[in-house]
Design an enzyme around this catalytic site. Structure first.
Site, PDB file in Angstrom:
ATOM      1  N   LYS A   5     -82.765 -19.524 -18.275  1.00  0.00           N
ATOM      2  CA  LYS A   5     -82.049 -20.773 -18.563  1.00  0.00           C
ATOM      3  C   LYS A   5     -82.984 -21.983 -18.625  1.00  0.00           C
ATOM      4  O   LYS A   5     -83.742 -22.253 -17.691  1.00  0.00           O
ATOM      5  CB  LYS A   5     -80.972 -20.986 -17.490  1.00  0.00           C
ATOM      6  CG  LYS A   5     -80.029 -22.157 -17.729  1.00  0.00           C
ATOM      7  CD  LYS A   5     -78.929 -22.168 -16.650  1.00  0.00           C
ATOM      8  CE  LYS A   5     -77.902 -23.255 -16.836  1.00  0.00           C
ATOM      9  NZ  LYS A   5     -76.840 -23.172 -15.802  1.00  0.00           N
ATOM     10  N   CYS A  26     -74.744 -21.416 -20.068  1.00  0.00           N
ATOM     11  CA  CYS A  26     -73.902 -22.469 -19.513  1.00  0.00           C
ATOM     12  C   CYS A  26     -74.339 -23.878 -19.903  1.00  0.00           C
ATOM     13  O   CYS A  26     -74.199 -24.266 -21.037  1.00  0.00           O
ATOM     14  CB  CYS A  26     -73.801 -22.286 -17.994  1.00  0.00           C
ATOM     15  SG  CYS A  26     -72.296 -23.050 -17.338  1.00  0.00           S
ATOM     16  N   GLU A  40     -72.486 -15.968 -16.553  1.00  0.00           N
ATOM     17  CA  GLU A  40     -73.747 -16.337 -15.877  1.00  0.00           C
ATOM     18  C   GLU A  40     -73.739 -15.759 -14.447  1.00  0.00           C
ATOM     19  O   GLU A  40     -72.682 -15.669 -13.803  1.00  0.00           O
ATOM     20  CB  GLU A  40     -73.773 -17.879 -15.828  1.00  0.00           C
ATOM     21  CG  GLU A  40     -74.972 -18.518 -15.174  1.00  0.00           C
ATOM     22  CD  GLU A  40     -74.820 -20.063 -15.165  1.00  0.00           C
ATOM     23  OE1 GLU A  40     -73.717 -20.590 -15.482  1.00  0.00           O
ATOM     24  OE2 GLU A  40     -75.820 -20.735 -14.838  1.00  0.00           O
TER      25      GLU A  40
END
Ligand code: ACM
Length: 268
Positions: free
Chosen positions: A111, A148, A40
């Site tokens: 995300k 993540c 990330e």
């Protein structure tokens, strides 16, 4: 098909350093790799202390300098690359990931579930969780992306699996201890391969400090760990997988984990 992760220690605010670091790890890797996953925010580092800092360290997709380098790498090494990018889009910032292909295609995921102070600088993702088909001498493979903290919402991996993902790529900057263990469940409950590419090292900024847990993992649809990195290694690990195994959703002769879902009793 050969898949892998690149685990390294991005330097905060230093895209040039980060480009050189990934180039040197990839240049020194002599194994064939069809799909390589990087951490990330690989272009910028993670621990910002203000929205302005995060903005100054961001870049546009696809023509920012870290992304441009990814296109060059994908073509030069004939590999598909998934990497986290601190993305600037107009006056908004997204914690994004790109999938770039050797043919020069680029797919973007933003995300969905922001973690802690990310909520102060990034806009929650608006792309949804999507699956992209990659192809090569390994055939055609459906690849999903989550980033993540998305891992803690089983809905993220499940959504990708329902859309047909065989391999879930997972660029990460993990700071909690659970994820590498939890990926066993994400893989088994969806019968997919998962590739978690975590970063390593420590960042300090304006009196704050974060330690990233490394230990990147690749898990197969039956929960076998095909690769596990050390906590502080900077390396590329590549393993051979058979993506067709992720098409078989039977856990017993009478249980298909997709078809047996009771969608009359719950929504996902
Ligand atoms: C995280 O989502 N970077 C913990």
């Amino acid at each position: 098909m050969f898949t892998g992760y690149l685990q390294f220690k991005p330097k905060l605010f230093d895209a040039e350093y980060n480009i050189n670091a990934v180039n040197s790890l990839i240049g020194n890797n002599h194994q064939k790799c069809d799909l390589l996953v990087m951490p990330e925010l690989a272009n910028s580092g993670y621990l910002f202390s203000s929205a302005q800092e995060a903005f100054d360290a961001s870049e546009k997709i696809p023509d920012g300098k870290f992304c441009t380098n990814l296109f060059n790498l994908a073509e030069k090494y004939n590999t598909n690359i998934v990497s986290g990018i601190n993305e600037r889009a107009g006056d908004k910032l997204y914690n994004s990931a790109v999938l770039v292909t050797p043919a020069g295609d680029c797919f973007v995921y933003r995300k969905t579930h922001l973690f802690l102070e990310e909520k102060l600088w990034f806009t929650p993702g608006d792309t949804g969780l999507n699956v992209f088909e990659i192809n090569g001498d390994f055939g055609k493979v459906k690849t999903g992306i989550m980033i993540c903290f998305d891992w803690i919402f089983p809905e993220a991996a499940r959504t990708l699996a329902l859309k047909g993902a065989q391999v879930i790529t997972h660029p990460s900057n993990l700071v909690l201890q659970y994820c590498q263990k939890a990926m066993f469940s994400r893989a088994v409950e969806n019968r997919v391969y998962t590739i978690t590419a975590n970063r390593t090292g420590r960042e300090t900024n304006s009196g704050k400090e974060l330690f990233f847990t490394g230990s990147s993992v690749i898990v197969d649809p039956k929960g076998n760990y095909l690769s596990s990195a050390g906590e502080s290694d900077e390396l590329i690990s590549v393993v051979e997988i058979d993506p067709s195994l992720a098409l078989d959703k039977n856990v017993t002769t009478m249980n298909d984990i997709i078809k047996d879902r009771r969608t009359d009793l719950y929504n996902l």
